[in-house]
Design a protein around this motif. Structure first.
Motif, PDB file in Angstrom:
ATOM      1  N   ALA A 259      11.260  -0.747  -0.035  1.00  0.00           N
ATOM      2  CA  ALA A 259      10.506  -0.397  -1.122  1.00  0.00           C
ATOM      3  C   ALA A 259       9.715  -1.723  -1.749  1.00  0.00           C
ATOM      4  O   ALA A 259       8.866  -1.669  -2.369  1.00  0.00           O
ATOM      5  CB  ALA A 259      11.440  -0.012  -2.097  1.00  0.00           C
ATOM      6  N   SER A 260      10.415  -2.996  -1.588  1.00  0.00           N
ATOM      7  CA  SER A 260       9.723  -4.149  -2.392  1.00  0.00           C
ATOM      8  C   SER A 260       9.393  -5.025  -1.273  1.00  0.00           C
ATOM      9  O   SER A 260      10.254  -5.867  -0.424  1.00  0.00           O
ATOM     10  CB  SER A 260      11.174  -5.082  -3.258  1.00  0.00           C
ATOM     11  OG  SER A 260      12.245  -5.292  -2.146  1.00  0.00           O
ATOM     12  N   PRO A 261       8.137  -5.124  -0.875  1.00  0.00           N
ATOM     13  CA  PRO A 261       7.514  -5.944   0.351  1.00  0.00           C
ATOM     14  C   PRO A 261       7.412  -7.529  -0.320  1.00  0.00           C
ATOM     15  O   PRO A 261       7.614  -7.719  -1.433  1.00  0.00           O
ATOM     16  CB  PRO A 261       6.051  -5.511   0.294  1.00  0.00           C
ATOM     17  CG  PRO A 261       5.772  -4.768  -0.908  1.00  0.00           C
ATOM     18  CD  PRO A 261       7.053  -4.259  -1.576  1.00  0.00           C
ATOM     19  N   PRO A 262       7.170  -8.319   0.518  1.00  0.00           N
ATOM     20  CA  PRO A 262       7.419  -9.804   0.254  1.00  0.00           C
ATOM     21  C   PRO A 262       6.114 -10.154  -0.861  1.00  0.00           C
ATOM     22  O   PRO A 262       5.264  -9.408  -0.593  1.00  0.00           O
ATOM     23  CB  PRO A 262       7.389 -10.464   1.328  1.00  0.00           C
ATOM     24  CG  PRO A 262       7.351  -9.625   2.489  1.00  0.00           C
ATOM     25  CD  PRO A 262       7.344  -8.207   2.038  1.00  0.00           C
ATOM     26  N   ALA A 263       6.410 -11.021  -1.668  1.00  0.00           N
ATOM     27  CA  ALA A 263       5.309 -11.120  -2.885  1.00  0.00           C
ATOM     28  C   ALA A 263       4.413 -12.329  -2.531  1.00  0.00           C
ATOM     29  O   ALA A 263       3.860 -13.049  -3.418  1.00  0.00           O
ATOM     30  CB  ALA A 263       5.888 -11.404  -4.091  1.00  0.00           C
ATOM     31  N   LEU A 264       4.415 -12.853  -1.272  1.00  0.00           N
ATOM     32  CA  LEU A 264       3.392 -14.094  -0.917  1.00  0.00           C
ATOM     33  C   LEU A 264       2.042 -13.887  -1.219  1.00  0.00           C
ATOM     34  O   LEU A 264       1.392 -14.815  -1.660  1.00  0.00           O
ATOM     35  CB  LEU A 264       3.740 -14.309   0.780  1.00  0.00           C
ATOM     36  CG  LEU A 264       5.216 -14.997   1.079  1.00  0.00           C
ATOM     37  CD1 LEU A 264       5.253 -15.199   2.239  1.00  0.00           C
ATOM     38  CD2 LEU A 264       5.671 -16.039   0.094  1.00  0.00           C
ATOM     39  N   ALA A 265       1.581 -12.646  -0.773  1.00  0.00           N
ATOM     40  CA  ALA A 265       0.170 -12.489  -1.039  1.00  0.00           C
ATOM     41  C   ALA A 265      -0.053 -12.449  -2.488  1.00  0.00           C
ATOM     42  O   ALA A 265      -1.115 -13.016  -2.918  1.00  0.00           O
ATOM     43  CB  ALA A 265      -0.285 -11.374  -0.148  1.00  0.00           C
ATOM     44  N   ASP A 266       0.701 -11.599  -3.275  1.00  0.00           N
ATOM     45  CA  ASP A 266       0.458 -11.464  -4.668  1.00  0.00           C
ATOM     46  C   ASP A 266       0.621 -12.814  -5.221  1.00  0.00           C
ATOM     47  O   ASP A 266      -0.151 -13.183  -6.148  1.00  0.00           O
ATOM     48  CB  ASP A 266       1.729 -10.588  -5.168  1.00  0.00           C
ATOM     49  CG  ASP A 266       1.512  -9.201  -4.643  1.00  0.00           C
ATOM     50  OD1 ASP A 266       0.443  -8.928  -4.263  1.00  0.00           O
ATOM     51  OD2 ASP A 266       2.685  -8.431  -4.486  1.00  0.00           O
ATOM     52  N   ARG A 267       1.537 -13.777  -4.997  1.00  0.00           N
ATOM     53  CA  ARG A 267       1.452 -15.037  -5.625  1.00  0.00           C
ATOM     54  C   ARG A 267       0.415 -15.989  -5.484  1.00  0.00           C
ATOM     55  O   ARG A 267      -0.250 -16.546  -6.238  1.00  0.00           O
ATOM     56  CB  ARG A 267       2.798 -15.860  -4.877  1.00  0.00           C
ATOM     57  CG  ARG A 267       2.702 -17.083  -5.716  1.00  0.00           C
ATOM     58  CD  ARG A 267       4.301 -17.481  -5.171  1.00  0.00           C
ATOM     59  NE  ARG A 267       5.297 -16.747  -4.829  1.00  0.00           N
ATOM     60  CZ  ARG A 267       5.990 -17.021  -3.766  1.00  0.00           C
ATOM     61  NH1 ARG A 267       6.116 -18.295  -3.140  1.00  0.00           N
ATOM     62  NH2 ARG A 267       6.986 -16.396  -3.275  1.00  0.00           N
ATOM     63  N   CYS A 268      -0.403 -15.682  -4.078  1.00  0.00           N
ATOM     64  CA  CYS A 268      -1.497 -16.466  -3.837  1.00  0.00           C
ATOM     65  C   CYS A 268      -2.659 -15.809  -4.785  1.00  0.00           C
ATOM     66  O   CYS A 268      -3.634 -16.667  -5.112  1.00  0.00           O
ATOM     67  CB  CYS A 268      -1.734 -16.404  -2.359  1.00  0.00           C
ATOM     68  SG  CYS A 268      -3.122 -17.629  -1.683  1.00  0.00           S
ATOM     69  N   ASP A 269      -2.836 -14.780  -4.711  1.00  0.00           N
ATOM     70  CA  ASP A 269      -3.791 -13.940  -5.634  1.00  0.00           C
ATOM     71  C   ASP A 269      -3.600 -14.225  -6.710  1.00  0.00           C
ATOM     72  O   ASP A 269      -4.672 -14.420  -7.858  1.00  0.00           O
ATOM     73  CB  ASP A 269      -3.644 -12.439  -5.421  1.00  0.00           C
ATOM     74  CG  ASP A 269      -4.016 -11.816  -3.972  1.00  0.00           C
ATOM     75  OD1 ASP A 269      -4.969 -12.601  -3.343  1.00  0.00           O
ATOM     76  OD2 ASP A 269      -3.930 -10.658  -3.493  1.00  0.00           O
ATOM     77  N   ASP A 270      -2.445 -14.464  -7.450  1.00  0.00           N
ATOM     78  CA  ASP A 270      -2.398 -14.859  -8.847  1.00  0.00           C
ATOM     79  C   ASP A 270      -2.716 -16.279  -9.065  1.00  0.00           C
ATOM     80  O   ASP A 270      -3.342 -16.532 -10.109  1.00  0.00           O
ATOM     81  CB  ASP A 270      -0.860 -14.821  -9.259  1.00  0.00           C
ATOM     82  CG  ASP A 270      -0.223 -13.322  -9.324  1.00  0.00           C
ATOM     83  OD1 ASP A 270      -1.226 -12.310  -9.371  1.00  0.00           O
ATOM     84  OD2 ASP A 270       0.917 -13.113  -9.250  1.00  0.00           O
TER      85      ASP A 270
END
Length: 156
Positions: free
Chosen positions: A21-32
């Motif tokens: 249910a909780s995918p890795p947040a690597l892409a979100d961190r880069c988008d942020d």
């Protein structure tokens, strides 16, 4: 009363569902990080995202790329310009973006980028690699353009 085997299976199913249910947040961190760059640097626009790379645009550069973390480095900033000797706006942009990405003072990133770009010449050639404040800086130039890549290794 439930059997121990049924409880074990149910708890494994719950654990597996929580992991999925909780995918890795690597892409979100880069988008942020790209959104933070846009909010703090005037004239910066966010373009396409492809394969851990976010294309950015700014009037001071012809090429501006934010590379997200992978196995070799945490983040990477690549900036290029059409002139052999970049103008002060180019240095300012690279310094501000590097300071935000790597959380280093702007004066230090400006000094490192300027040092790397100015070392290119007759004695050292048109491909220079330096380290400054734990940042890897790779500067290149051709007859008509120049570029700089700023990154930090994973182990630093």
């Amino acid at each position: 009363m439930t059997s121990p085997r049924r409880c074990l299976t149910a708890s494994l199913c719950v654990a597996a569902a929580a992991m999925l249910a909780s995918p890795p947040a690597l892409a979100d961190r880069c988008d942020d990080l790209a959104a933070q760059l846009k909010s703090q640097i005037d004239g910066l626009n966010i373009g396409k995202t492809a394969a851990n790379v976010i294309y950015l645009s700014h009037p001071a550069t012809t090429q501006l790329i934010l590379g997200c973390s992978n196995r070799k480095f945490t983040n990477e900033l690549i900036a290029g310009t059409d002139t052999r000797k970049p103008n002060p706006e180019f240095y300012d942009l690279v310094a501000r973006a590097s300071a935000i990405i790597f959380t280093i003072p702007i004066a230090d990133t400006l000094r490192g980028a300027t040092r790397c770009m100015k070392r290119m010449g007759l004695l050292r050639g048109d491909d220079v690699q330096t380290r400054f404040r734990r940042l890897n800086m790779h500067c290149t130039r051709t007859k008509t353009s120049s570029a700089i890549a700023v990154s930090r290794g994973i182990d630093e």
